[in-house]
Design a protein around this motif. Structure first.
Motif, PDB file in Angstrom:
ATOM      1  N   GLU A  80     -19.408   8.304  14.704  1.00  0.00           N
ATOM      2  CA  GLU A  80     -20.858   8.481  14.707  1.00  0.00           C
ATOM      3  C   GLU A  80     -21.585   7.213  15.159  1.00  0.00           C
ATOM      4  O   GLU A  80     -22.772   7.248  15.476  1.00  0.00           O
ATOM      5  N   GLY A  81     -20.837   6.091  15.169  1.00  0.00           N
ATOM      6  CA  GLY A  81     -21.426   4.832  15.607  1.00  0.00           C
ATOM      7  C   GLY A  81     -22.498   4.301  14.678  1.00  0.00           C
ATOM      8  O   GLY A  81     -23.467   3.681  15.124  1.00  0.00           O
ATOM      9  N   LYS A  82     -22.315   4.507  13.353  1.00  0.00           N
ATOM     10  CA  LYS A  82     -23.330   4.038  12.410  1.00  0.00           C
ATOM     11  C   LYS A  82     -22.727   3.842  11.016  1.00  0.00           C
ATOM     12  O   LYS A  82     -21.648   4.341  10.707  1.00  0.00           O
ATOM     13  N   PHE A  83     -23.458   3.092  10.199  1.00  0.00           N
ATOM     14  CA  PHE A  83     -23.075   2.931   8.802  1.00  0.00           C
ATOM     15  C   PHE A  83     -23.473   4.201   8.047  1.00  0.00           C
ATOM     16  O   PHE A  83     -24.566   4.726   8.242  1.00  0.00           O
ATOM     17  N   ILE A  84     -22.589   4.661   7.186  1.00  0.00           N
ATOM     18  CA  ILE A  84     -22.869   5.924   6.487  1.00  0.00           C
ATOM     19  C   ILE A  84     -23.029   5.741   4.978  1.00  0.00           C
ATOM     20  O   ILE A  84     -23.350   6.710   4.271  1.00  0.00           O
ATOM     21  N   GLY A  85     -22.824   4.534   4.460  1.00  0.00           N
ATOM     22  CA  GLY A  85     -22.988   4.340   3.031  1.00  0.00           C
ATOM     23  C   GLY A  85     -22.394   3.035   2.544  1.00  0.00           C
ATOM     24  O   GLY A  85     -21.906   2.217   3.328  1.00  0.00           O
ATOM     25  N   ILE A  86     -22.455   2.868   1.236  1.00  0.00           N
ATOM     26  CA  ILE A  86     -21.892   1.686   0.572  1.00  0.00           C
ATOM     27  C   ILE A  86     -20.926   2.168  -0.503  1.00  0.00           C
ATOM     28  O   ILE A  86     -21.193   3.138  -1.214  1.00  0.00           O
ATOM     29  N   ILE A  87     -19.796   1.484  -0.605  1.00  0.00           N
ATOM     30  CA  ILE A  87     -18.750   1.875  -1.545  1.00  0.00           C
ATOM     31  C   ILE A  87     -18.476   0.732  -2.520  1.00  0.00           C
ATOM     32  O   ILE A  87     -18.585  -0.435  -2.147  1.00  0.00           O
ATOM     33  N   ASP A  88     -18.172   1.073  -3.783  1.00  0.00           N
ATOM     34  CA  ASP A  88     -17.741   0.031  -4.723  1.00  0.00           C
ATOM     35  C   ASP A  88     -16.604   0.571  -5.588  1.00  0.00           C
ATOM     36  O   ASP A  88     -16.096   1.671  -5.348  1.00  0.00           O
ATOM     37  N   LEU A  89     -16.203  -0.199  -6.593  1.00  0.00           N
ATOM     38  CA  LEU A  89     -15.038   0.171  -7.397  1.00  0.00           C
ATOM     39  C   LEU A  89     -15.180   1.534  -8.070  1.00  0.00           C
ATOM     40  O   LEU A  89     -14.198   2.246  -8.258  1.00  0.00           O
ATOM     41  N   LYS A  90     -16.392   1.900  -8.436  1.00  0.00           N
ATOM     42  CA  LYS A  90     -16.607   3.164  -9.142  1.00  0.00           C
ATOM     43  C   LYS A  90     -16.134   4.349  -8.307  1.00  0.00           C
ATOM     44  O   LYS A  90     -15.669   5.349  -8.846  1.00  0.00           O
ATOM     45  N   HIS A  91     -16.231   4.230  -6.981  1.00  0.00           N
ATOM     46  CA  HIS A  91     -15.812   5.324  -6.111  1.00  0.00           C
ATOM     47  C   HIS A  91     -14.301   5.551  -6.148  1.00  0.00           C
ATOM     48  O   HIS A  91     -13.827   6.624  -5.789  1.00  0.00           O
ATOM     49  N   PHE A  92     -13.559   4.521  -6.558  1.00  0.00           N
ATOM     50  CA  PHE A  92     -12.104   4.633  -6.574  1.00  0.00           C
ATOM     51  C   PHE A  92     -11.555   5.039  -7.948  1.00  0.00           C
ATOM     52  O   PHE A  92     -10.356   5.224  -8.100  1.00  0.00           O
ATOM     53  N   LEU A  93     -12.450   5.225  -8.920  1.00  0.00           N
ATOM     54  CA  LEU A  93     -11.992   5.505 -10.276  1.00  0.00           C
ATOM     55  C   LEU A  93     -11.260   6.840 -10.372  1.00  0.00           C
ATOM     56  O   LEU A  93     -10.178   6.932 -10.977  1.00  0.00           O
ATOM     57  N   SER A  94     -11.819   7.887  -9.788  1.00  0.00           N
ATOM     58  CA  SER A  94     -11.146   9.199  -9.804  1.00  0.00           C
ATOM     59  C   SER A  94      -9.789   9.121  -9.123  1.00  0.00           C
ATOM     60  O   SER A  94      -8.806   9.711  -9.583  1.00  0.00           O
ATOM     61  N   TYR A  95      -9.750   8.370  -8.027  1.00  0.00           N
ATOM     62  CA  TYR A  95      -8.498   8.213  -7.281  1.00  0.00           C
ATOM     63  C   TYR A  95      -7.437   7.536  -8.142  1.00  0.00           C
ATOM     64  O   TYR A  95      -6.292   7.984  -8.208  1.00  0.00           O
ATOM     65  N   SER A 112      -9.919  10.719   2.266  1.00  0.00           N
ATOM     66  CA  SER A 112     -10.871  10.177   3.227  1.00  0.00           C
ATOM     67  C   SER A 112     -12.021   9.466   2.521  1.00  0.00           C
ATOM     68  O   SER A 112     -12.689  10.046   1.659  1.00  0.00           O
ATOM     69  N   ILE A 113     -12.248   8.209   2.890  1.00  0.00           N
ATOM     70  CA  ILE A 113     -13.379   7.466   2.347  1.00  0.00           C
ATOM     71  C   ILE A 113     -14.687   8.143   2.730  1.00  0.00           C
ATOM     72  O   ILE A 113     -15.642   8.172   1.945  1.00  0.00           O
ATOM     73  N   LYS A 114     -14.709   8.721   3.913  1.00  0.00           N
ATOM     74  CA  LYS A 114     -15.934   9.350   4.408  1.00  0.00           C
ATOM     75  C   LYS A 114     -16.409  10.465   3.499  1.00  0.00           C
ATOM     76  O   LYS A 114     -17.607  10.737   3.389  1.00  0.00           O
ATOM     77  N   GLU A 115     -15.477  11.143   2.830  1.00  0.00           N
ATOM     78  CA  GLU A 115     -15.839  12.278   1.991  1.00  0.00           C
ATOM     79  C   GLU A 115     -16.208  11.876   0.563  1.00  0.00           C
ATOM     80  O   GLU A 115     -16.539  12.723  -0.262  1.00  0.00           O
ATOM     81  N   MET A 116     -16.137  10.585   0.258  1.00  0.00           N
ATOM     82  CA  MET A 116     -16.563  10.120  -1.057  1.00  0.00           C
ATOM     83  C   MET A 116     -18.089  10.152  -1.157  1.00  0.00           C
ATOM     84  O   MET A 116     -18.793  10.098  -0.139  1.00  0.00           O
ATOM     85  N   ASP A 117     -18.582  10.238  -2.377  1.00  0.00           N
ATOM     86  CA  ASP A 117     -20.027  10.283  -2.611  1.00  0.00           C
ATOM     87  C   ASP A 117     -20.570   8.858  -2.597  1.00  0.00           C
ATOM     88  O   ASP A 117     -20.788   8.236  -3.636  1.00  0.00           O
ATOM     89  N   LEU A 118     -20.784   8.322  -1.392  1.00  0.00           N
ATOM     90  CA  LEU A 118     -21.160   6.919  -1.217  1.00  0.00           C
ATOM     91  C   LEU A 118     -22.608   6.660  -1.626  1.00  0.00           C
ATOM     92  O   LEU A 118     -23.437   7.574  -1.624  1.00  0.00           O
ATOM     93  N   LYS A 213     -16.739   9.329 -17.378  1.00  0.00           N
ATOM     94  CA  LYS A 213     -17.480  10.410 -18.034  1.00  0.00           C
ATOM     95  C   LYS A 213     -18.935  10.044 -18.291  1.00  0.00           C
ATOM     96  O   LYS A 213     -19.855  10.841 -18.044  1.00  0.00           O
ATOM     97  N   TYR A 214     -19.179   8.829 -18.791  1.00  0.00           N
ATOM     98  CA  TYR A 214     -20.531   8.421 -19.164  1.00  0.00           C
ATOM     99  C   TYR A 214     -21.274   7.745 -18.017  1.00  0.00           C
ATOM    100  O   TYR A 214     -22.419   7.320 -18.182  1.00  0.00           O
ATOM    101  N   LYS A 215     -20.613   7.622 -16.856  1.00  0.00           N
ATOM    102  CA  LYS A 215     -21.227   7.043 -15.661  1.00  0.00           C
ATOM    103  C   LYS A 215     -21.754   5.635 -15.935  1.00  0.00           C
ATOM    104  O   LYS A 215     -22.896   5.293 -15.643  1.00  0.00           O
ATOM    105  N   ILE A 216     -20.879   4.819 -16.534  1.00  0.00           N
ATOM    106  CA  ILE A 216     -21.212   3.441 -16.844  1.00  0.00           C
ATOM    107  C   ILE A 216     -20.197   2.523 -16.166  1.00  0.00           C
ATOM    108  O   ILE A 216     -19.248   3.000 -15.528  1.00  0.00           O
ATOM    109  N   TYR A 217     -20.383   1.223 -16.296  1.00  0.00           N
ATOM    110  CA  TYR A 217     -19.454   0.261 -15.681  1.00  0.00           C
ATOM    111  C   TYR A 217     -18.565  -0.435 -16.699  1.00  0.00           C
ATOM    112  O   TYR A 217     -17.576  -1.048 -16.335  1.00  0.00           O
TER     113      TYR A 217
END
Length: 322
Positions: A80-95, A112-118, A213-217
């Motif tokens: 797509e030639g563009k930035f699509i989001g920002i990712i951090d450790l929380k995105h890898f927790l389910s994985y 796929s990183i692209k399919e994560m909720d960035l 579960k509690y959406k905290i860090y």
């Protein structure tokens, strides 16, 4: 020089001008609290860090190894030639929870990183004001991405901005001497709601499940008497990045080298600056008689300072667009 001459000199036009200038500074300061936050990032001493950008075509394992060290990164889609989001450790927790070998405890996640909720992708530039930077952090992100003069992306962490606060603590006036309790009552520093804690005998992966579960860090670790003995956060995944079996350990073994960092209701804002920076942490546990009653994060501090400045400013419609 006579006494009369001395008095006459004190009422000279130059002396009056000096008094007038000082009064104007005081009035300006009263009308525009924390005015120093209006300066551009480029004029400040905030250190900008280099950033590694993640491509959507790399594996989750590669992405995770980068985030373990950098903690957050912009994601670029070459097709797509563009930035699509920002990712951090929380995105890898389910994985991570899904990959556990005893058996999986998380939900299946795409490779796929692209399919994560960035997080939405957004940058400031070095001409943006510190106040705009605080608004960026107030949205909940832990790292802000800045476009420099060469159109390259650099990064400012919450600890970076907190260090700058400490270096400029004289600009905060009496605010820096306010204690946690008065900050909460006056400026909504933190709502002392129910604290999610976990017993030290529980396995690490149970704490990670609760964090998801509690959406905290992070959360306090307590003993059987509900006395705080440690802290577990999403960042502690890095200690098991090369051996996920370690996540089956009880918390008191996993965090034994990390004593709890706490504060009390009498702790001042200036003291909080020191606590966060000296321990290189993002949350402090508020305790009463050793029992956790709240959590104060750097996000809370930044949000309080940002909202205090906006709510007390004469020009509330000033440009603070990100």
């Amino acid at each position: 020089m006579s006494t009369t001459q001395h008095k006459l000199n004190n009422h000279s036009p130059i002396h009056k001008k000096g008094m007038s200038d000082n009064l104007e500074k005081i009035v300006t300061s009263m009308k525009n609290p924390l005015q120093f936050l209006q300066q551009p990032i480029s004029n400040s001493t905030i250190v900008l860090q280099k950033v590694k950008i993640l491509d959507t075509d790399i594996s989750i394992e590669e992405g995770f190894s980068t985030i373990i060290n950098q903690l957050s990164a912009p994601v670029f889609d070459k097709k797509e030639g563009k930035f699509i989001g920002i990712i951090d450790l929380k995105h890898f927790l389910s994985y991570i929870l899904y990959k556990l070998p005893f058996p999986p405890t998380g939900e299946y996640v795409s490779s796929s990183i692209k399919e994560m909720d960035l997080f939405p992708f957004h940058t400031l530039d070095k001409k943006s004001s510190i106040l705009q930077l605080l608004k960026y952090f107030d949205s909940g992100v832990h790292r802000a991405f800045i476009l420099n003069e060469n159109k390259q992306i650099e990064m400012i962490s919450q600890l970076d901005i907190l260090k700058w606060f400490k270096d400029n603590s004289q600009e905060f006036g009496e605010l820096k001497n306010k204690d946690v309790l008065s900050l909460d009552r006056s400026y909504n520093l933190h709502s002392f709601s129910k604290v999610h804690s976990i017993n030290q005998c529980e396995p690490v992966f149970k704490a990670l499940q609760d964090i998801q579960k509690y959406k905290i860090y992070g959360m306090p670790v307590v003993d059987d008497k509900n006395t705080i003995v440690g802290n577990i956060s999403i960042h502690d995944i890095k200690y098991a990045s090369e051996n996920l079996d370690r996540l089956a350990l009880p918390l008191n073994m996993y965090i034994k080298e990390k004593p709890p960092v706490t504060c009390e209701k009498t702790t001042t804002l200036a003291e909080l600056f020191n606590i966060f920076l000296n321990h290189r942490i993002h949350r402090v546990h508020l305790v009463e008689s050793g029992k956790p009653i709240g959590i104060i994060t750097i996000t809370d501090i930044i949000s309080m300072i940002y909202n205090y400045t906006i709510s007390n400013s004469d020009n509330k419609s000033s440009s603070i667009q990100m």
